[in-house]
Design an enzyme around this catalytic site. Sequence first.
Site, PDB file in Angstrom:
ATOM      1  N   GLU A 169     -19.985   3.496  -2.720  1.00  0.00           N
ATOM      2  CA  GLU A 169     -18.763   3.725  -3.491  1.00  0.00           C
ATOM      3  C   GLU A 169     -18.606   2.570  -4.463  1.00  0.00           C
ATOM      4  OE1 GLU A 169     -14.347   3.214  -4.186  1.00  0.00           O
ATOM      5  OE2 GLU A 169     -15.856   1.805  -3.547  1.00  0.00           O
ATOM      6  N   CYS A 208     -16.875   7.742   0.831  1.00  0.00           N
ATOM      7  CA  CYS A 208     -17.557   7.242   2.035  1.00  0.00           C
ATOM      8  C   CYS A 208     -18.587   8.221   2.568  1.00  0.00           C
ATOM      9  CB  CYS A 208     -16.535   6.949   3.132  1.00  0.00           C
ATOM     10  SG  CYS A 208     -15.153   5.973   2.549  1.00  0.00           S
ATOM     11  N   HIS A 254     -16.778   8.665  10.852  1.00  0.00           N
ATOM     12  CA  HIS A 254     -16.481   7.680   9.809  1.00  0.00           C
ATOM     13  C   HIS A 254     -15.261   6.901  10.294  1.00  0.00           C
ATOM     14  CE1 HIS A 254     -15.389   5.672   6.233  1.00  0.00           C
ATOM     15  NE2 HIS A 254     -14.338   6.422   5.991  1.00  0.00           N
TER      16      HIS A 254
HETATM   17  N1  CAA Z   1       1.943  -2.824  18.036  1.00  0.00           N
HETATM   18  C1  CAA Z   1       1.139  -1.746  18.226  1.00  0.00           C
HETATM   19  N2  CAA Z   1       1.077  -0.705  17.341  1.00  0.00           N
HETATM   20  C2  CAA Z   1       1.824  -0.772  16.234  1.00  0.00           C
HETATM   21  C3  CAA Z   1       2.675  -1.862  15.968  1.00  0.00           C
HETATM   22  C4  CAA Z   1       2.730  -2.932  16.923  1.00  0.00           C
HETATM   23  N3  CAA Z   1       3.489  -4.007  16.743  1.00  0.00           N
HETATM   24  N4  CAA Z   1       3.278  -1.644  14.781  1.00  0.00           N
HETATM   25  C5  CAA Z   1       2.832  -0.449  14.324  1.00  0.00           C
HETATM   26  N5  CAA Z   1       1.960   0.080  15.197  1.00  0.00           N
HETATM   27  C6  CAA Z   1       1.199   1.324  15.085  1.00  0.00           C
HETATM   28  C7  CAA Z   1       2.008   2.495  14.534  1.00  0.00           C
HETATM   29  O1  CAA Z   1       2.773   3.110  15.551  1.00  0.00           O
HETATM   30  C8  CAA Z   1       0.908   3.379  14.013  1.00  0.00           C
HETATM   31  O2  CAA Z   1       0.273   4.060  15.082  1.00  0.00           O
HETATM   32  P1  CAA Z   1      -0.030   5.636  14.983  1.00  0.00           P
HETATM   33  O3  CAA Z   1      -0.819   5.831  13.726  1.00  0.00           O
HETATM   34  O4  CAA Z   1      -0.820   5.928  16.202  1.00  0.00           O
HETATM   35  O5  CAA Z   1       1.284   6.315  14.904  1.00  0.00           O
HETATM   36  C9  CAA Z   1      -0.135   2.377  13.493  1.00  0.00           C
HETATM   37  O6  CAA Z   1       0.189   1.121  14.096  1.00  0.00           O
HETATM   38  C10 CAA Z   1      -0.122   2.194  11.991  1.00  0.00           C
HETATM   39  O7  CAA Z   1       1.191   1.931  11.604  1.00  0.00           O
HETATM   40  P2  CAA Z   1       1.766   2.549  10.250  1.00  0.00           P
HETATM   41  O8  CAA Z   1       1.477   4.016  10.210  1.00  0.00           O
HETATM   42  O9  CAA Z   1       3.141   2.090  10.059  1.00  0.00           O
HETATM   43  O10 CAA Z   1       0.782   1.789   9.242  1.00  0.00           O
HETATM   44  P3  CAA Z   1       0.761   1.765   7.687  1.00  0.00           P
HETATM   45  O11 CAA Z   1       1.529   2.894   7.126  1.00  0.00           O
HETATM   46  O12 CAA Z   1       1.097   0.405   7.246  1.00  0.00           O
HETATM   47  O13 CAA Z   1      -0.792   1.964   7.429  1.00  0.00           O
HETATM   48  C11 CAA Z   1      -2.506   3.547   6.873  1.00  0.00           C
HETATM   49  C12 CAA Z   1      -1.591   3.023   7.968  1.00  0.00           C
HETATM   50  C13 CAA Z   1      -1.659   4.337   5.883  1.00  0.00           C
HETATM   51  C14 CAA Z   1      -3.555   4.454   7.474  1.00  0.00           C
HETATM   52  C15 CAA Z   1      -3.163   2.358   6.161  1.00  0.00           C
HETATM   53  O14 CAA Z   1      -3.962   1.631   7.053  1.00  0.00           O
HETATM   54  C16 CAA Z   1      -3.983   2.745   4.956  1.00  0.00           C
HETATM   55  O15 CAA Z   1      -3.447   3.027   3.873  1.00  0.00           O
HETATM   56  N6  CAA Z   1      -5.325   2.707   5.091  1.00  0.00           N
HETATM   57  C17 CAA Z   1      -6.258   3.029   4.015  1.00  0.00           C
HETATM   58  C18 CAA Z   1      -6.502   4.505   3.920  1.00  0.00           C
HETATM   59  C19 CAA Z   1      -7.375   5.008   5.018  1.00  0.00           C
HETATM   60  O16 CAA Z   1      -8.141   4.291   5.618  1.00  0.00           O
HETATM   61  N7  CAA Z   1      -7.261   6.317   5.278  1.00  0.00           N
HETATM   62  C20 CAA Z   1      -8.096   6.949   6.289  1.00  0.00           C
HETATM   63  C21 CAA Z   1      -8.524   8.339   5.899  1.00  0.00           C
HETATM   64  S1  CAA Z   1      -9.334   8.320   4.293  1.00  0.00           S
HETATM   65  C22 CAA Z   1     -10.922   7.813   4.638  1.00  0.00           C
HETATM   66  O17 CAA Z   1     -11.345   7.776   5.745  1.00  0.00           O
HETATM   67  C23 CAA Z   1     -11.759   7.364   3.498  1.00  0.00           C
HETATM   68  C24 CAA Z   1     -11.807   5.883   3.502  1.00  0.00           C
HETATM   69  O18 CAA Z   1     -12.701   5.281   4.060  1.00  0.00           O
HETATM   70  C25 CAA Z   1     -10.719   5.173   2.838  1.00  0.00           C
END
Ligand code: CAA
Length: 392
Positions: A80, A112, A234
Site C-alpha cells: 500500500e 491490505c 488480516h
Molecule cells: N480497557 C479495556 N478496553 C477498553 C478500554 C479500557 N480502558 N477503553 C476502551 N476499551 C475498548 C472499547 O470497549 C472497545 O472495545 P470493543 O471494540 O470490543 O467494543 C475498544 O477498546 C476500542 O475502543 P473504541 O471503539 O472507543 O476505539 P476508537 O474508536 O478510538 O478506535 C478504531 C477503534 C476505530 C477501530 C480505531 O482503532 C481505528 O480507526 N483503526 C484504524 C482502522 C482499522 O484498523 N480498521 C479495521 C478494518 S479496515 C482494515 O482492516 C484495513 C486496514 O488494515 C486499515
Amino acid sequence: MTTVGIHDIALATGHYALDLAELADHMGIDVQKFYVGIGQQIMSVPAADEDVVTMAATAARDILDRNGADGIRTILFATETGVDQSKAAGVFMHGLLGLPSSIRVVELKQACYSATAAIQMAAAMVARDPSERVLVVASDVARYDLGSSGEPTQGAGAVAMLITADPAILALDAATGVFTADISDFWRPNYRSTAIVDGKSSVTAYMDAVTGAWKDYRSRGGRAFEDLVTVCYHQPFTKMAIKAHRQLAAANDVRLTPPEAAEALADTIVYNRVVGNSYTASMYVALLSLLDHRDDLAGQAVAFASYGSGSVAEVFTGVVQPGYQDAARTARTRETLDARAPLDYTGYVELHEAAEPRDGSAKDLPVTTKGRYRLAAYADHRRIYVDTETAA
Ligand code: CAA
C-alpha cells in the site's frame, strides 16, 4: 496433480519499537484501551533510513539465503506504501538483492489485500510450470495522522514468501472465495502520506466482506468451517480478528464468546500484537505466528481471511505440511523482533513528521538501521539505496 503453495516464509520489520504505553501516557488515557481494547501492545516504527524496499529486501534475503534464486523468474511486490508512482518497489529490491535480469517484477496494489492476489497469481504460474518458483513480498508502513483514531494501529513489516511446487510449509487448496465492493472505509489519496479512515465503518466493512468471501468460498466447494484448525485473519489490530472470527463462526451456526474466539486465534496473533498493522504483510505475519506457536499442525487445514479496504476480500485454505517447523526460522523471527530499539514518544513524533523532499532536493539520511539494506539519501528526485555489505 502437483501441489503448489508456500515453501518458505520470512519476516522483517522496522528498527524501532514503540510501546503503546508511550502513546497512552501522551494522550492521558488508560493503556488497557490499547493492550486489551484493541489488542495491541507495541508498534514497529521504521528508522529514517528504512522503508518498504529495505524491509522487503531484508525479508527476501533470508529466503534467498535459505533457498537460492534458481527458478525464480517472477517477483510480485505487494504494498500500500509504494515509493514511486511509476516504478515498482520490487525493482529497487531486485537491484539491492543483485538478482539476475531474467526476472519479471511488478507491484500490486489494493490496500491490505494485494499480497493475497500475488499468492494466487504465483500459484497459477507455478501450476503452469512447476519448475518455476515465485518470490512474493508484502511490505508496508501503516501511517495515520497524529491524534487520529487509527494512530495506535500503526506498524511496519515485510513478509517474503517463496511459492513453489511440493511446498514445505503449506499446500494451497484450489477453492478460493472472493468479494469486492466499491466503498470508502480507508483510503490514501496520492497527495497524502497518511491514510484516511472511517474507523467504525471499516470494522463493519471488513466483517461483511470476509463473510461475503466465505460464502463464495463455500459455493466453490471449499471446506466446512468445522474442518479448519484455525483462521489467519488480516490483523489491523488483533481484536479485529477476534470480532471477525465471531461473525464468521455465527455465519456457520457456531456461537463463540469473545474469550472462545480469542482462544481459537491465540497462536495467530502473537506477532501482530507487537508489530502493529503491516497492511499487506499482516495476514502472513499471522501465519508465521501460527507456525511458530503450534507443533500439531501437520496435515491440518488452515483458512486465511484477507481484507483490503476499499474493498476486496478473499478467503482461501491450505494444508500444513509435515515438517513445517523450523527452529532456525523461528529463532530468526524472534531475533528480528527482539532486536528493535525502544522508541519514546518524542522520537516517534520526530520520525512521524519527517517529510521526504518533494522538490528533488538532496538529503542524506542518518545511519540508524542495523540492517544490511539502507535508504541512504534522496537526490535528483531519486531514492538512493545501498547494500552496506557491498558498498565501497
Ligand atoms: N480497557 C479495556 N478496553 C477498553 C478500554 C479500557 N480502558 N477503553 C476502551 N476499551 C475498548 C472499547 O470497549 C472497545 O472495545 P470493543 O471494540 O470490543 O467494543 C475498544 O477498546 C476500542 O475502543 P473504541 O471503539 O472507543 O476505539 P476508537 O474508536 O478510538 O478506535 C478504531 C477503534 C476505530 C477501530 C480505531 O482503532 C481505528 O480507526 N483503526 C484504524 C482502522 C482499522 O484498523 N480498521 C479495521 C478494518 S479496515 C482494515 O482492516 C484495513 C486496514 O488494515 C486499515
